[in-house]
Motif scaffolding. Structure first.
Motif, PDB file in Angstrom:
ATOM      1  N   ALA A 235      42.989  83.502  31.878  1.00 29.85           N
ATOM      2  CA  ALA A 235      44.025  82.695  32.750  1.00 29.85           C
ATOM      3  C   ALA A 235      44.568  81.631  32.743  1.00 29.85           C
ATOM      4  N   GLU A 236      43.862  80.635  32.564  1.00 31.21           N
ATOM      5  CA  GLU A 236      44.559  79.434  32.723  1.00 31.21           C
ATOM      6  C   GLU A 236      45.389  78.722  31.316  1.00 31.21           C
ATOM      7  N   ARG A 237      45.677  79.917  30.389  1.00 33.28           N
ATOM      8  CA  ARG A 237      45.598  79.842  29.241  1.00 33.28           C
ATOM      9  C   ARG A 237      47.348  80.441  28.969  1.00 33.28           C
ATOM     10  N   CYS A 238      47.734  81.274  29.662  1.00 30.58           N
ATOM     11  CA  CYS A 238      48.438  81.871  29.416  1.00 30.58           C
ATOM     12  C   CYS A 238      50.530  81.493  29.501  1.00 30.58           C
ATOM     13  N   SER A 239      49.650  80.234  30.183  1.00 29.56           N
ATOM     14  CA  SER A 239      51.381  79.362  29.373  1.00 29.56           C
ATOM     15  C   SER A 239      51.331  78.632  28.100  1.00 29.56           C
ATOM     16  N   LEU A 240      50.195  78.936  26.912  1.00 27.26           N
ATOM     17  CA  LEU A 240      50.235  78.660  25.665  1.00 27.26           C
ATOM     18  C   LEU A 240      51.154  79.611  25.431  1.00 27.26           C
ATOM     19  N   PHE A 241      50.974  81.048  25.929  1.00 25.74           N
ATOM     20  CA  PHE A 241      51.717  81.918  25.215  1.00 25.74           C
ATOM     21  C   PHE A 241      53.267  82.135  25.831  1.00 25.74           C
ATOM     22  N   GLY A 242      53.435  81.732  26.693  1.00 28.11           N
ATOM     23  CA  GLY A 242      54.742  81.806  27.421  1.00 28.11           C
ATOM     24  C   GLY A 242      55.202  82.581  28.207  1.00 28.11           C
ATOM     25  N   VAL A 243      54.030  83.120  29.062  1.00 29.80           N
ATOM     26  CA  VAL A 243      53.808  84.127  29.841  1.00 29.80           C
ATOM     27  C   VAL A 243      52.642  84.055  31.555  1.00 29.80           C
ATOM     28  N   GLY A 244      52.626  84.594  32.482  1.00 25.80           N
ATOM     29  CA  GLY A 244      52.796  84.521  33.244  1.00 25.80           C
ATOM     30  C   GLY A 244      50.427  84.786  34.003  1.00 25.80           C
ATOM     31  N   ALA A 245      50.343  85.994  33.211  1.00 27.48           N
ATOM     32  CA  ALA A 245      49.498  86.743  33.036  1.00 27.48           C
ATOM     33  C   ALA A 245      49.321  87.120  31.900  1.00 27.48           C
ATOM     34  N   VAL A 246      48.312  87.591  31.939  1.00 32.64           N
ATOM     35  CA  VAL A 246      47.743  88.175  31.161  1.00 32.64           C
ATOM     36  C   VAL A 246      48.066  89.774  30.205  1.00 32.64           C
ATOM     37  N   SER A 247      47.839  90.436  31.618  1.00 29.70           N
ATOM     38  CA  SER A 247      48.706  92.092  31.597  1.00 29.70           C
ATOM     39  C   SER A 247      50.482  91.433  30.331  1.00 29.70           C
ATOM     40  N   GLU A 248      50.544  91.024  30.352  1.00 30.82           N
ATOM     41  CA  GLU A 248      51.627  90.075  30.250  1.00 30.82           C
ATOM     42  C   GLU A 248      52.356  90.695  28.277  1.00 30.82           C
ATOM     43  N   LEU A 249      50.744  89.905  27.962  1.00 33.08           N
ATOM     44  CA  LEU A 249      50.658  90.044  26.769  1.00 33.08           C
ATOM     45  C   LEU A 249      50.398  91.321  25.919  1.00 33.08           C
ATOM     46  N   GLN A 250      50.841  91.830  24.920  1.00 34.46           N
ATOM     47  CA  GLN A 250      50.220  92.997  23.277  1.00 34.46           C
ATOM     48  C   GLN A 250      49.625  92.881  22.526  1.00 34.46           C
ATOM     49  N   ALA A 251      48.338  93.517  22.391  1.00 27.33           N
ATOM     50  CA  ALA A 251      48.015  93.551  21.253  1.00 27.33           C
ATOM     51  C   ALA A 251      48.471  93.828  20.013  1.00 27.33           C
ATOM     52  N   LEU A 252      48.115  93.050  19.039  1.00 23.71           N
ATOM     53  CA  LEU A 252      49.195  92.944  17.478  1.00 23.71           C
ATOM     54  C   LEU A 252      49.420  94.003  17.378  1.00 23.71           C
ATOM     55  N   HIS A 253      48.699  95.030  16.901  1.00 24.31           N
ATOM     56  CA  HIS A 253      48.867  96.993  17.095  1.00 24.31           C
ATOM     57  C   HIS A 253      49.447  97.119  17.651  1.00 24.31           C
ATOM     58  N   ASP A 254      49.149  96.954  18.645  1.00 26.55           N
ATOM     59  CA  ASP A 254      50.840  97.946  19.932  1.00 26.55           C
ATOM     60  C   ASP A 254      51.969  97.336  19.736  1.00 26.55           C
ATOM     61  N   CYS A 255      52.210  96.204  19.742  1.00 27.04           N
ATOM     62  CA  CYS A 255      53.301  95.468  19.218  1.00 27.04           C
ATOM     63  C   CYS A 255      54.077  96.421  17.983  1.00 27.04           C
ATOM     64  N   ILE A 256      53.546  96.063  17.059  1.00 28.82           N
ATOM     65  CA  ILE A 256      53.404  97.354  15.947  1.00 28.82           C
ATOM     66  C   ILE A 256      53.862  98.226  16.400  1.00 28.82           C
ATOM     67  N   SER A 257      53.299  99.389  16.532  1.00 30.18           N
ATOM     68  CA  SER A 257      53.798 100.977  17.268  1.00 30.18           C
ATOM     69  C   SER A 257      55.250 101.220  18.471  1.00 30.18           C
TER      70      SER A 257
END
Length: 226
Positions: free
Chosen positions: A106-128
């Motif tokens: 959770a503390e690493r989320c800021s590296l990806f520009g988001v506030g929570a892990v739930s805001e991130l998508q898996a790569l294959h889900d992004c493609i779909s």
């Protein structure tokens, strides 16, 4: 590395005495580097971490479960000061985040520009999701021509894992992953494509001047490049 207490010292901070066979005999702290900045040190450390990542990391064939893969062989990596570190399950976990974002701390989320892990998508889900927003009559063609380029696609096993994950999520359609064979071409495909596009005479008609953008705003993109 931090959790293991490993101190990453860039080459510029070291004086090394090397034997004829290339082995490091003695390492001492370099002098005369008092005026180098902390930002430069961090920049050079990132180069080492990047090389470590590119050297030892790889993508798991299927969803990676650390608890059932404790016997994975270690990969060794030599730091600039001659010390060798062993990298075990971490070399798979680093890549697995692309397919299982929930593994991210959770503390690493800021590296990806988001506030929570739930805001991130898996790569294959992004493609779909991207394909899903396109017209139904071209979805089949899109899934059969998924092009992967860029640095992270060079991880061993990346292409096969993306194809597997997509095939499982869209079982009724055939999935084909396309990637340049040559390492350099795959890494710089976007830049190569951009240079080809910029060299076309027709592309000049789509250029947007600074004056146009200031007068019309972002909407000029839709009128200039329909």
């Amino acid at each position: 590395l931090e959790s293991k207490g490993t101190n990453i010292r860039p080459s510029y901070m070291l004086n090394k005495k090397v034997a004829k066979d290339g082995s490091v005999l003695k390492v001492t702290d370099a002098t005369g580097i008092e005026h180098t900045t902390a930002s430069y040190k961090k920049y050079m450390q990132k180069h080492i971490i990047s090389d470590l990542k590119e050297t030892v990391c790889r993508v798991s064939e299927s969803q990676f479960d650390e608890s059932s893969n404790t016997q994975i062989p270690y990969a060794q990596y030599e730091l600039p000061d001659g010390k060798t570190i062993d990298v075990g399950t971490e070399r798979f976990k680093a890549c697995e985040i692309m397919f299982q974002p929930s593994l991210l701390e959770a503390e690493r989320c800021s590296l990806f520009g988001v506030g929570a892990v739930s805001e991130l998508q898996a790569l294959h889900d992004c493609i779909s999701e991207s394909v899903g927003k396109c017209d139904s009559d071209i979805k089949k063609d899109l899934y059969q021509s998924v092009i992967v380029t860029g640095g992270n696609t060079l991880f061993p096993g990346f292409k096969e894992r993306v194809e597997r994950e997509l095939s499982e999520s869209v079982s009724l359609l055939k999935v084909k992953i396309i990637s340049p064979v040559a390492t350099t071409e795959r890494k710089f495909s976007v830049w190569i494509g951009g240079s080809i596009l910029a060299s076309l005479g027709s592309f000049q008609q789509m250029w947007i001047s600074k004056k146009q953008y200031q007068e019309e705003g972002a909407q000029v993109v839709h009128t200039q490049c329909p």
